[in-house]
Write a protein that holds these residues in place. Structure first.
Motif, PDB file in Angstrom:
ATOM      1  N   VAL A 184       0.866  -1.174   0.000  1.00 50.85           N
ATOM      2  CA  VAL A 184       0.000   0.000   0.000  1.00 50.85           C
ATOM      3  C   VAL A 184       0.903   1.224   0.000  1.00 50.85           C
ATOM      4  O   VAL A 184       1.783   1.360   0.864  1.00 50.85           O
ATOM      5  N   THR A 185       0.715   2.128  -0.963  1.00 52.51           N
ATOM      6  CA  THR A 185       1.561   3.324  -1.081  1.00 52.51           C
ATOM      7  C   THR A 185       0.717   4.580  -1.013  1.00 52.51           C
ATOM      8  O   THR A 185      -0.452   4.587  -1.402  1.00 52.51           O
ATOM      9  N   ASP A 186       1.346   5.648  -0.518  1.00 52.29           N
ATOM     10  CA  ASP A 186       0.748   6.979  -0.533  1.00 52.29           C
ATOM     11  C   ASP A 186       1.700   7.871  -1.320  1.00 52.29           C
ATOM     12  O   ASP A 186       2.849   8.073  -0.911  1.00 52.29           O
ATOM     13  N   THR A 187       1.240   8.396  -2.452  1.00 48.51           N
ATOM     14  CA  THR A 187       2.093   9.208  -3.310  1.00 48.51           C
ATOM     15  C   THR A 187       1.355  10.438  -3.803  1.00 48.51           C
ATOM     16  O   THR A 187       0.123  10.434  -3.914  1.00 48.51           O
ATOM     17  N   ASP A 188       2.143  11.490  -4.071  1.00 49.44           N
ATOM     18  CA  ASP A 188       1.597  12.701  -4.671  1.00 49.44           C
ATOM     19  C   ASP A 188       2.042  12.841  -6.123  1.00 49.44           C
ATOM     20  O   ASP A 188       1.910  13.910  -6.719  1.00 49.44           O
ATOM     21  N   GLY A 189       2.588  11.795  -6.693  1.00 55.12           N
ATOM     22  CA  GLY A 189       3.036  11.813  -8.071  1.00 55.12           C
ATOM     23  C   GLY A 189       4.503  12.107  -8.227  1.00 55.12           C
ATOM     24  O   GLY A 189       5.123  11.728  -9.227  1.00 55.12           O
ATOM     25  N   THR A 190       5.100  12.793  -7.258  1.00 56.26           N
ATOM     26  CA  THR A 190       6.527  13.107  -7.326  1.00 56.26           C
ATOM     27  C   THR A 190       7.352  12.287  -6.342  1.00 56.26           C
ATOM     28  O   THR A 190       8.535  12.054  -6.560  1.00 56.26           O
ATOM     29  N   SER A 191       6.731  11.855  -5.260  1.00 61.44           N
ATOM     30  CA  SER A 191       7.432  11.046  -4.257  1.00 61.44           C
ATOM     31  C   SER A 191       6.425  10.178  -3.516  1.00 61.44           C
ATOM     32  O   SER A 191       5.227  10.462  -3.505  1.00 61.44           O
ATOM     33  N   VAL A 192       6.931   9.121  -2.907  1.00 66.99           N
ATOM     34  CA  VAL A 192       6.101   8.235  -2.087  1.00 66.99           C
ATOM     35  C   VAL A 192       6.253   8.676  -0.637  1.00 66.99           C
ATOM     36  O   VAL A 192       7.341   8.625  -0.069  1.00 66.99           O
ATOM     37  N   ARG A 193       5.155   9.124  -0.055  1.00 66.10           N
ATOM     38  CA  ARG A 193       5.206   9.621   1.325  1.00 66.10           C
ATOM     39  C   ARG A 193       5.378   8.482   2.319  1.00 66.10           C
ATOM     40  O   ARG A 193       6.115   8.591   3.286  1.00 66.10           O
TER      41      ARG A 193
END
Length: 278
Positions: A59-68
């Motif tokens: 499960v990943t959380d990303t804003d398109g530029t980095s994975v938080r």
């Protein structure tokens, strides 16, 4: 006349092996995120980011530029390929995410991915993520169990955990935020304030100890226990938190319960020699 505020939050979609954020009005792709050799199964919007479940159980959380942040689901290979990820990601509100798997429900804080609580399935039973639904602020999850009452086959949770009568949850605030005290206590007493009355005293038989609320005076040693503070006999030292020093005394400070007289033990033997018979 009110100006119309344009919604800038991107919409999310899965395009083959990628997660895309796009503008709903124009269809323009804002960003695209992929993982080599992996395929997204489900995606959930969180603020201006995307929380994605992948076919390897990550499960990943990303804003398109980095994975938080990213978290791996345990034993995902046992059920995820056949299940497909339907209903696994469930928002709970208040910045919390539920990840529903057959063996457990885990709740993560979306801001940093911190695991807040885990609810395992009942022995011999399994959760059904695809049969979960929201009812108000609660998430109702099916838990089919053979030979069990129907009430045991439905579990209700929210951002604080399982919903049960008289529960005492811990909360999910991020580090650095100090919760407000239920009974704030000032370091400096206000003018005219008075100390609360002490609880009725109780005397332990044969010991001479006086219990007054949480304080106890032991006449034979001169120690005063007041909460977590105590005065050592003969030292005159005061530990932090104590209200008074009682070196070798049997009376508590003014305002507390009256001390009982010292219980008398056997009389000491006289040191004077006895006259010898003539």
């Amino acid at each position: 006349m009110h100006a119309r505020v344009q919604d800038t939050t991107p919409h999310l979609r899965i395009d083959r092996a990628a997660v895309e954020a796009y503008d709903h009005a124009t269809g323009e792709v804002r960003w695209r995120y992929t993982r080599e050799g992996r395929r997204p199964l489900a995606v959930l919007p969180a603020r201006e980011e995307a929380i994605t479940l992948w076919d390897d159980g990550l499960v990943t959380d990303t804003d398109g530029t980095s994975v938080r942040w990213h978290r791996a689901l345990p034993a995902a290979a046992d059920w995820l390929p056949a299940h497909g990820g339907t209903g696994v990601l469930r928002p709970l509100g208040r910045g919390m995410l539920a990840v529903v798997t057959p063996r457990r429900i885990a709740a993560y804080r979306t801001a940093d991915g911190d695991l807040r609580w885990v609810l395992p399935a009942r022995k011999g039973c399994a959760f059904r993520p695809e049969r979960a639904l929201h009812r108000g602020r609660a998430l109702l999850v099916a838990q089919p169990c053979p030979r069990a009452a129907w009430t045991a086959q439905l579990v209700a949770v929210d951002d604080l955990g399982r919903i049960t009568p008289h529960r005492t949850p811990l909360g999910n605030d991020a580090p650095g935020r100090r919760p407000e005290s239920l009974h704030p206590r000032s370091e400096t007493p206000l003018p005219g304030s008075e100390a609360p009355p002490l609880e009725p005293a109780a005397v332990l038989p044969r010991s001479g100890a006086l219990l007054a609320g949480s304080a106890a005076v032991f006449p034979r040693c001169g120690a005063l226990l007041a909460g977590s503070a105590a005065v050592l006999p003969g030292s005159g030292s005061l530990l932090p938190g104590s209200a008074a020093v009682l070196p070798r005394t049997e009376a508590p400070p003014a305002g507390s319960a009256a001390a009982l007289p010292r219980s008398e033990g056997p009389r000491p033997r006289s040191e004077a020699p006895h006259p010898r018979p003539s």
